[in-house]
Design a protein around this motif. Structure first.
Motif, PDB file in Angstrom:
ATOM      1  N   ARG A 222     -64.753  -7.956  69.306  1.00 45.90           N
ATOM      2  CA  ARG A 222     -65.975  -8.612  68.848  1.00 45.90           C
ATOM      3  C   ARG A 222     -66.499  -9.573  69.911  1.00 45.90           C
ATOM      4  NH1 ARG A 222     -68.365 -12.880  66.479  1.00 45.90           N
ATOM      5  NH2 ARG A 222     -66.558 -14.197  66.919  1.00 45.90           N
ATOM      6  N   LYS A 223     -65.613 -10.304  70.554  1.00 44.80           N
ATOM      7  CA  LYS A 223     -66.039 -11.231  71.603  1.00 44.80           C
ATOM      8  C   LYS A 223     -66.655 -10.485  72.772  1.00 44.80           C
ATOM      9  CE  LYS A 223     -62.699 -14.882  70.479  1.00 44.80           C
ATOM     10  NZ  LYS A 223     -61.504 -15.640  70.925  1.00 44.80           N
ATOM     11  N   ARG A 224     -66.074  -9.335  73.142  1.00 42.39           N
ATOM     12  CA  ARG A 224     -66.647  -8.530  74.219  1.00 42.39           C
ATOM     13  C   ARG A 224     -68.007  -7.979  73.804  1.00 42.39           C
ATOM     14  NH1 ARG A 224     -62.895  -4.056  76.832  1.00 42.39           N
ATOM     15  NH2 ARG A 224     -64.714  -4.034  78.216  1.00 42.39           N
ATOM     16  N   SER A 225     -68.121  -7.570  72.557  1.00 42.33           N
ATOM     17  CA  SER A 225     -69.382  -7.017  72.065  1.00 42.33           C
ATOM     18  C   SER A 225     -70.488  -8.069  72.079  1.00 42.33           C
ATOM     19  CB  SER A 225     -69.207  -6.473  70.643  1.00 42.33           C
ATOM     20  OG  SER A 225     -68.259  -5.426  70.605  1.00 42.33           O
ATOM     21  N   ILE A 226     -70.165  -9.264  71.601  1.00 38.66           N
ATOM     22  CA  ILE A 226     -71.157 -10.341  71.572  1.00 38.66           C
ATOM     23  C   ILE A 226     -71.576 -10.701  72.994  1.00 38.66           C
ATOM     24  CG2 ILE A 226     -71.591 -12.739  70.941  1.00 38.66           C
ATOM     25  CD1 ILE A 226     -71.476 -10.745  68.583  1.00 38.66           C
ATOM     26  N   ALA A 227     -70.621 -10.753  73.912  1.00 37.40           N
ATOM     27  CA  ALA A 227     -70.947 -11.060  75.312  1.00 37.40           C
ATOM     28  C   ALA A 227     -71.863  -9.994  75.895  1.00 37.40           C
ATOM     29  CB  ALA A 227     -69.665 -11.168  76.136  1.00 37.40           C
TER      30      ALA A 227
ATOM     31  N   SER B  52     -72.509  -5.517  57.018  1.00 31.09           N
ATOM     32  CA  SER B  52     -71.257  -4.776  57.197  1.00 31.09           C
ATOM     33  C   SER B  52     -71.309  -3.902  58.440  1.00 31.09           C
ATOM     34  CB  SER B  52     -70.992  -3.919  55.960  1.00 31.09           C
ATOM     35  OG  SER B  52     -69.829  -3.125  56.136  1.00 31.09           O
ATOM     36  N   ALA B  53     -72.433  -3.192  58.644  1.00 29.83           N
ATOM     37  CA  ALA B  53     -72.566  -2.317  59.807  1.00 29.83           C
ATOM     38  C   ALA B  53     -72.493  -3.115  61.102  1.00 29.83           C
ATOM     39  CB  ALA B  53     -73.881  -1.541  59.730  1.00 29.83           C
ATOM     40  N   TYR B  54     -73.127  -4.291  61.120  1.00 33.31           N
ATOM     41  CA  TYR B  54     -73.075  -5.122  62.326  1.00 33.31           C
ATOM     42  C   TYR B  54     -71.644  -5.596  62.592  1.00 33.31           C
ATOM     43  CZ  TYR B  54     -74.107  -8.830  65.661  1.00 33.31           C
ATOM     44  OH  TYR B  54     -74.127  -9.630  66.783  1.00 33.31           O
ATOM     45  N   GLY B  55     -70.937  -5.986  61.535  1.00 31.64           N
ATOM     46  CA  GLY B  55     -69.553  -6.406  61.706  1.00 31.64           C
ATOM     47  C   GLY B  55     -68.671  -5.266  62.213  1.00 31.64           C
ATOM     48  N   GLN B  56     -68.836  -4.071  61.646  1.00 30.69           N
ATOM     49  CA  GLN B  56     -68.061  -2.917  62.082  1.00 30.69           C
ATOM     50  C   GLN B  56     -68.391  -2.557  63.524  1.00 30.69           C
ATOM     51  OE1 GLN B  56     -69.463  -0.339  59.020  1.00 30.69           O
ATOM     52  NE2 GLN B  56     -67.797  -0.795  57.603  1.00 30.69           N
ATOM     53  N   LEU B  57     -69.690  -2.619  63.848  1.00 33.59           N
ATOM     54  CA  LEU B  57     -70.129  -2.275  65.192  1.00 33.59           C
ATOM     55  C   LEU B  57     -69.530  -3.203  66.229  1.00 33.59           C
ATOM     56  CD1 LEU B  57     -72.206  -0.693  67.031  1.00 33.59           C
ATOM     57  CD2 LEU B  57     -73.753  -2.606  66.607  1.00 33.59           C
ATOM     58  N   THR B  58     -69.628  -4.501  66.003  1.00 37.45           N
ATOM     59  CA  THR B  58     -69.144  -5.452  67.003  1.00 37.45           C
ATOM     60  C   THR B  58     -67.625  -5.487  67.079  1.00 37.45           C
ATOM     61  OG1 THR B  58     -69.346  -7.247  65.368  1.00 37.45           O
ATOM     62  CG2 THR B  58     -71.192  -6.917  66.895  1.00 37.45           C
ATOM     63  N   ARG B  59     -66.948  -5.014  66.032  1.00 38.17           N
ATOM     64  CA  ARG B  59     -65.483  -4.972  66.079  1.00 38.17           C
ATOM     65  C   ARG B  59     -64.960  -3.636  66.608  1.00 38.17           C
ATOM     66  NH1 ARG B  59     -66.020  -6.734  60.876  1.00 38.17           N
ATOM     67  NH2 ARG B  59     -64.875  -4.937  60.059  1.00 38.17           N
ATOM     68  N   GLY B  60     -65.868  -2.723  66.975  1.00 29.65           N
ATOM     69  CA  GLY B  60     -65.434  -1.501  67.634  1.00 29.65           C
ATOM     70  C   GLY B  60     -65.241  -0.299  66.739  1.00 29.65           C
TER      71      GLY B  60
ATOM     72  N   LEU C 213     -71.849   3.401  73.205  1.00 30.75           N
ATOM     73  CA  LEU C 213     -71.812   3.681  71.771  1.00 30.75           C
ATOM     74  C   LEU C 213     -72.375   2.504  70.982  1.00 30.75           C
ATOM     75  CD1 LEU C 213     -68.370   5.464  71.170  1.00 30.75           C
ATOM     76  CD2 LEU C 213     -70.658   6.478  71.206  1.00 30.75           C
ATOM     77  N   MET C 214     -72.019   1.308  71.391  1.00 34.26           N
ATOM     78  CA  MET C 214     -72.541   0.130  70.707  1.00 34.26           C
ATOM     79  C   MET C 214     -74.063   0.092  70.813  1.00 34.26           C
ATOM     80  SD  MET C 214     -71.754  -3.947  71.308  1.00 34.26           S
ATOM     81  CE  MET C 214     -72.581  -3.955  72.906  1.00 34.26           C
ATOM     82  N   LYS C 215     -74.579   0.365  71.984  1.00 34.95           N
ATOM     83  CA  LYS C 215     -76.030   0.356  72.191  1.00 34.95           C
ATOM     84  C   LYS C 215     -76.721   1.403  71.332  1.00 34.95           C
ATOM     85  CE  LYS C 215     -79.592   1.002  75.730  1.00 34.95           C
ATOM     86  NZ  LYS C 215     -79.868   1.283  77.171  1.00 34.95           N
TER      87      LYS C 215
ATOM     88  N   LEU D 195     -53.857  -5.960  64.345  1.00 33.84           N
ATOM     89  CA  LEU D 195     -55.106  -5.209  64.263  1.00 33.84           C
ATOM     90  C   LEU D 195     -56.292  -6.156  64.206  1.00 33.84           C
ATOM     91  CD1 LEU D 195     -56.577  -2.485  63.941  1.00 33.84           C
ATOM     92  CD2 LEU D 195     -56.228  -2.691  61.463  1.00 33.84           C
ATOM     93  N   ASN D 196     -56.184  -7.190  63.388  1.00 34.35           N
ATOM     94  CA  ASN D 196     -57.256  -8.173  63.279  1.00 34.35           C
ATOM     95  C   ASN D 196     -57.475  -8.903  64.588  1.00 34.35           C
ATOM     96  OD1 ASN D 196     -57.897 -11.335  62.400  1.00 34.35           O
ATOM     97  ND2 ASN D 196     -59.119  -9.801  61.340  1.00 34.35           N
ATOM     98  N   GLU D 197     -56.399  -9.218  65.281  1.00 36.56           N
ATOM     99  CA  GLU D 197     -56.519  -9.900  66.571  1.00 36.56           C
ATOM    100  C   GLU D 197     -57.222  -9.002  67.583  1.00 36.56           C
ATOM    101  OE1 GLU D 197     -52.481 -10.838  67.430  1.00 36.56           O
ATOM    102  OE2 GLU D 197     -52.493 -12.716  66.273  1.00 36.56           O
ATOM    103  N   GLY D 198     -56.900  -7.708  67.552  1.00 32.87           N
ATOM    104  CA  GLY D 198     -57.556  -6.767  68.448  1.00 32.87           C
ATOM    105  C   GLY D 198     -59.043  -6.652  68.140  1.00 32.87           C
ATOM    106  N   GLU D 199     -59.374  -6.621  66.851  1.00 27.04           N
ATOM    107  CA  GLU D 199     -60.781  -6.560  66.446  1.00 27.04           C
ATOM    108  C   GLU D 199     -61.547  -7.784  66.936  1.00 27.04           C
ATOM    109  OE1 GLU D 199     -60.027  -4.130  62.245  1.00 27.04           O
ATOM    110  OE2 GLU D 199     -60.516  -6.269  62.250  1.00 27.04           O
ATOM    111  N   GLU D 200     -60.909  -8.945  66.863  1.00 23.88           N
ATOM    112  CA  GLU D 200     -61.573 -10.183  67.275  1.00 23.88           C
ATOM    113  C   GLU D 200     -61.830 -10.183  68.777  1.00 23.88           C
ATOM    114  OE1 GLU D 200     -63.495 -13.745  67.108  1.00 23.88           O
ATOM    115  OE2 GLU D 200     -62.966 -12.348  65.499  1.00 23.88           O
ATOM    116  N   LEU D 201     -60.899  -9.650  69.558  1.00 22.36           N
ATOM    117  CA  LEU D 201     -61.112  -9.559  71.006  1.00 22.36           C
ATOM    118  C   LEU D 201     -62.277  -8.626  71.328  1.00 22.36           C
ATOM    119  CD1 LEU D 201     -57.418  -9.374  72.310  1.00 22.36           C
ATOM    120  CD2 LEU D 201     -59.008 -11.288  72.543  1.00 22.36           C
TER     121      LEU D 201
END
Length: 265
Positions: A23-28, A79-87, A191-193, A15-21
């Motif tokens: 997050r990388k897409r969100s940051i990009a 916290s909201a930014y972390g949740q948002l970027t992790r999907g 949704l992220m936007k 689950l954590n690995e999926g969140e990190e992937l």
């Protein structure tokens, strides 16, 4: 015989690995979109401003109260930014309702500073009677002579779509184009936007109110610098996305004053 060392369950690791992937897409995606990057810069500038002033020695208990509420908003935004970027869009939006409640509370404190002490010293019954979110919104609307009830409508949206378990709330748990609710994180640019835009607007309001409770234009270069950066970023953001003029003449005066203070140090 040495007992085998227990490890975190594999599903939690995945689950954590999926969140990190995600997050990388969100940051990009954020870094590829000027508007989204502007929103994030605003949020960071507000958080940095709060971080600086919330750590100063308070003048009195009222100012300490504002600092503690500022610390809560800092944690909410982070916290909201972390949740948002992790999907986790629904969770990010739910966290933002807390920011909205504090922003409205600060709005009352700004208009009537005596309420800071009253709020701090109230028991549960009094706090529910006087400082319930609906009572705060009612006071602000009456004070500002707002008849449209926009504060209530905005609060209701956060309740229905994020904080409360409702049918409408599943909107933030499924892809924008439709389909099944996703159990766990997922990447969805629209949704992220949408959530990031709401976060930026609340951060701007929070920063403006929080700033008003502190002296920021005196002889302290660090305080003025922290305040000025937030002021500039917020002003330019508001001009670009809300159509509000940015007072560049005032900024130039403050920059000159900052240089003067630094030269005297």
């Amino acid at each position: 015989m040495t007992a085998q060392r227990r490890k975190t369950p594999e599903n939690m690791v995945r689950l954590n690995e999926g969140e990190e992937l995600i997050r990388k897409r969100s940051i990009a995606a954020i870094e590829a979109d000027e508007a989204l990057l502007n929103h994030v810069e605003l949020i960071e500038a507000v958080m940095d401003h709060i971080d600086f002033f919330a750590k100063l020695d308070a003048d009195d208990l009222d100012q300490e109260t504002i600092q503690l509420l500022g610390a809560r908003i800092f944690n909410d935004l982070g916290s909201a930014y972390g949740q948002l970027t992790r999907g986790y869009y629904q969770l990010a939006a739910a966290t933002l309702r807390d920011v909205m409640e504090i922003v409205f509370l600060w709005g009352w404190f700004d208009r009537d500073p005596a309420k800071i002490t009253e709020w701090r010293e109230s028991d549960d019954k009094k706090r529910r009677q006087i400082f319930a979110p609906i009572e705060i919104r009612r006071f602000l609307d009456n004070f500002d002579n707002f008849k449209e009830g926009k504060r209530g409508a905005a609060y209701k949206l956060f309740c229905e779509y994020a904080s409360h378990a409702t049918w409408q709330g599943f909107t933030l748990m499924r892809p924008t184009g439709g389909g099944q609710v996703v159990m766990g994180p997922f990447f969805d640019a629209p949704l992220m936007k949408a959530v990031l835009e709401e976060m930026a607007q609340l951060a701007a309001q929070a920063g403006n109110y929080f700033s008003g409770f502190f002296d920021k234009t005196g002889e302290d270069a660090q305080a003025l610098e922290a305040w000025l950066r937030r002021y500039v970023v917020t002003g330019e953001w508001a001009e670009k996305y809300l159509g509000r003029p940015h007072d560049r003449k005032f900024v130039a005066e403050m920059e000159t004053w900052l240089l003067h203070i630094k030269a005297q140090a």
